[in-house]
Scaffold this motif. Structure first.
Motif, mmCIF file in Angstrom:
data_model
loop_
_atom_site.group_PDB
_atom_site.id
_atom_site.type_symbol
_atom_site.label_atom_id
_atom_site.label_comp_id
_atom_site.label_asym_id
_atom_site.label_seq_id
_atom_site.Cartn_x
_atom_site.Cartn_y
_atom_site.Cartn_z
ATOM 1 N N THR A 1 41.899 42.145 48.894
ATOM 2 C CA THR A 1 42.884 42.714 47.984
ATOM 3 C C THR A 1 43.208 41.761 46.849
ATOM 4 O O THR A 1 43.424 42.179 45.712
ATOM 5 N N TRP A 2 43.236 40.462 47.140
ATOM 6 C CA TRP A 2 43.707 39.500 46.141
ATOM 7 C C TRP A 2 42.649 38.456 45.759
ATOM 8 O O TRP A 2 42.982 37.436 45.164
ATOM 9 N N GLN A 3 41.385 38.699 46.071
ATOM 10 C CA GLN A 3 40.350 37.761 45.666
ATOM 11 C C GLN A 3 39.020 38.488 45.494
ATOM 12 O O GLN A 3 38.766 39.495 46.165
ATOM 13 N N THR B 1 31.685 41.461 42.309
ATOM 14 C CA THR B 1 31.664 42.327 43.489
ATOM 15 C C THR B 1 30.222 42.745 43.744
ATOM 16 O O THR B 1 29.517 43.148 42.812
ATOM 17 N N VAL B 2 29.781 42.644 45.005
ATOM 18 C CA VAL B 2 28.398 42.975 45.360
ATOM 19 C C VAL B 2 28.370 44.280 46.158
ATOM 20 O O VAL B 2 29.399 44.767 46.625
ATOM 21 N N ASP C 1 38.083 45.743 33.967
ATOM 22 C CA ASP C 1 37.051 45.356 34.933
ATOM 23 C C ASP C 1 37.651 44.641 36.148
ATOM 24 O O ASP C 1 37.230 44.894 37.286
ATOM 25 N N TYR C 2 38.607 43.768 35.921
ATOM 26 C CA TYR C 2 39.129 42.963 37.032
ATOM 27 C C TYR C 2 39.835 43.822 38.080
ATOM 28 O O TYR C 2 39.720 43.567 39.273
ATOM 29 N N PHE C 3 40.539 44.850 37.649
ATOM 30 C CA PHE C 3 41.250 45.700 38.603
ATOM 31 C C PHE C 3 40.305 46.597 39.397
ATOM 32 O O PHE C 3 40.733 47.268 40.333
ATOM 33 N N ARG C 4 39.035 46.610 39.041
ATOM 34 C CA ARG C 4 38.032 47.274 39.883
ATOM 35 C C ARG C 4 37.581 46.338 41.007
ATOM 36 O O ARG C 4 37.041 46.801 42.018
ATOM 37 N N ILE C 5 37.808 45.045 40.828
ATOM 38 C CA ILE C 5 37.479 44.064 41.865
ATOM 39 C C ILE C 5 38.680 43.830 42.764
ATOM 40 O O ILE C 5 38.599 43.940 43.988
#
Length: 408
Positions: A57-59, A237-238, A143-147
């Motif tokens: 959730t946070w990384q 993200t993979v 983009d970051y909030f998709r990770i």
């Protein structure tokens, strides 16, 4: 007579019907075994999936950073080492070299879903007399909030931020006595000071992250840490979350970066998950083995009880193969019917547990994840186990001497 109802099926079903008490007992045993396997597998999958989602959730799954600075020994003009003892230098907040090229390369990899740049560093948050050490991360929200799905964990305000806004955790807000709309002074290590407005408060379920992690706009972080035009991290993200460490090692071997995966950063957690998986697999294997022995025991008894019937069948011209198929069919039918009943019992147990097992505040422990394939594979495995367990009794029945079997 139906085409599939051959001599082997007729004899097998009749033997099972005549020994209905034995059949009921073994069906009950198989059903309990399959139910336990389904319940444990679904519970373990739910626990692992929800814990993994909570950790992520946070990384990000993988984070690319500049390689650590390494001190080299001082040498004289002759080439001799001046000082053999070399102290490891303190690591500075440095930009990632050629980050645009690296970012393009990461986005082109087939095993990478999302890759986005970010700027991170340590700072001091000040509000009135209160001050706290924080980690500031500047990112591109699209983009970051998709990770890191931070918008899903907002408890106040909004995750939409501008150049003068900041998102903080619920525990940091409590420590600072702040709420949305309040001002927060953020002081970087080099003395750069920015006054930001608290736009939103989040709760990711981790006290450490809620107390320390803060989020600002990408340009804001670049300005705060004097990294205009540079980035400190590339977050990735993979496709396979469990293969993140392998991908990170591959990237580190190809590029001059330090690649850290969530598995490496949460090694103890990942080790606990693997230990849970191994222990659950061992328990399920033992349960399956006990089911197989139960089926074999019942069929062995059936062979002994029906030795005369088998002898008569052999004397009337039944081949060894036909007799062999009778008991293999019995094993398969027992396994299949037991798996159907067990699937119902396992599914019912999961529904009841999820409905009545609650936390003290009435909330569920975690969302239950049940995949239909679990029931399909359990039924197939139980059927194959039944056929396999019936092999030895079937071979014994097929090898009976007709004359000796009729004589008893």
């Amino acid at each position: 007579m139906k085409p599939w109802l051959t001599f082997g099926w007729i004899a097998a079903l009749r033997f099972l019907a005549e020994g209905w008490m034995q059949t009921m007992f073994i069906l009950g045993g198989i059903a309990v075994g399959v139910g336990v396997i389904i319940f444990m597998a679904a519970m373990l999958a739910s626990v692992q999936t929800n814990y993994t989602n909570r950790v992520l959730t946070w990384q990000p799954q993988i984070q690319l950073q500049p390689p650590d600075e390494v001190a080299r020994p001082l040498r004289r003009s002759t080439g001799e080492i001046e000082a053999a003892a070399v102290q490891r230098p303190a690591q500075r907040n440095r930009p990632l070299d050629q980050w645009q090229t690296i970012l393009v390369g990461m986005r082109a990899r087939p095993d990478v879903v999302i890759a986005t740049p970010s700027v991170s560093g340590s700072a001091l948050a000040v509000r009135g007399d209160a001050s706290r050490s924080i980690s500031v991360l500047g990112m591109e929200p699209e983009d970051y909030f998709r990770i890191v799905r931070l918008p899903d964990y907002m408890v106040a305000g909004t995750s939409v931020i501008g150049t003068d806004d900041i998102l903080i955790g619920v525990n940091l807000a409590e420590d600072m006595g702040a709420e949305t709309g309040d001002k927060l002074k953020v002081n970087a290590a080099d003395g750069t000071l920015r006054t930001l407005t608290i736009k939103g408060v989040f709760d990711v379920g981790n006290r450490g992250a809620n107390e320390r992690n803060t989020y600002v706009a990408f340009r804001t972080a670049q300005s705060l840490f004097n990294l205009v035009g540079g980035v400190t991290d590339i977050d990735i993200t993979v496709r396979d979350v469990n293969a993140a460490e392998n991908v990170a090692q591959e990237i580190e071997a190809l590029l001059p970066v330090k690649a850290e995966s969530w598995i490496k950063n949460n090694f103890q957690f990942f080790t606990a998950i693997r230990a849970q998986t191994i222990s659950s697999l061992l328990i399920r294997s033992l349960v399956g083995l006990s089911v197989a022995f139960g089926i074999a025991a019942v069929l062995v008894v059936s062979v002994l009880q029906r030795s005369k019937d088998i002898g008569i069948l052999r004397a009337m011209g039944s081949s060894r193969g036909q007799v062999l198929r009778i008991f293999l069919i019995q094993g398969g039918v027992l396994g299949f019917l037991g798996s159907i009943i067990g699937s119902v019992l396992g599914g019912l147990a999961l529904v009841l547990w999820h409905r009545y097992a609650r936390q003290p505040n009435g909330e569920e422990f975690f969302p239950l994840i049940v995949r239909p394939s679990l029931f399909l594979w359990s039924s197939l495995l139980a059927t194959l186990t039944g056929i396999f367990a019936g092999t030895v009794p079937a071979l014994r029945a097929a090898n009976l001497n007709p004359v000796e079997a009729i004589r008893g």
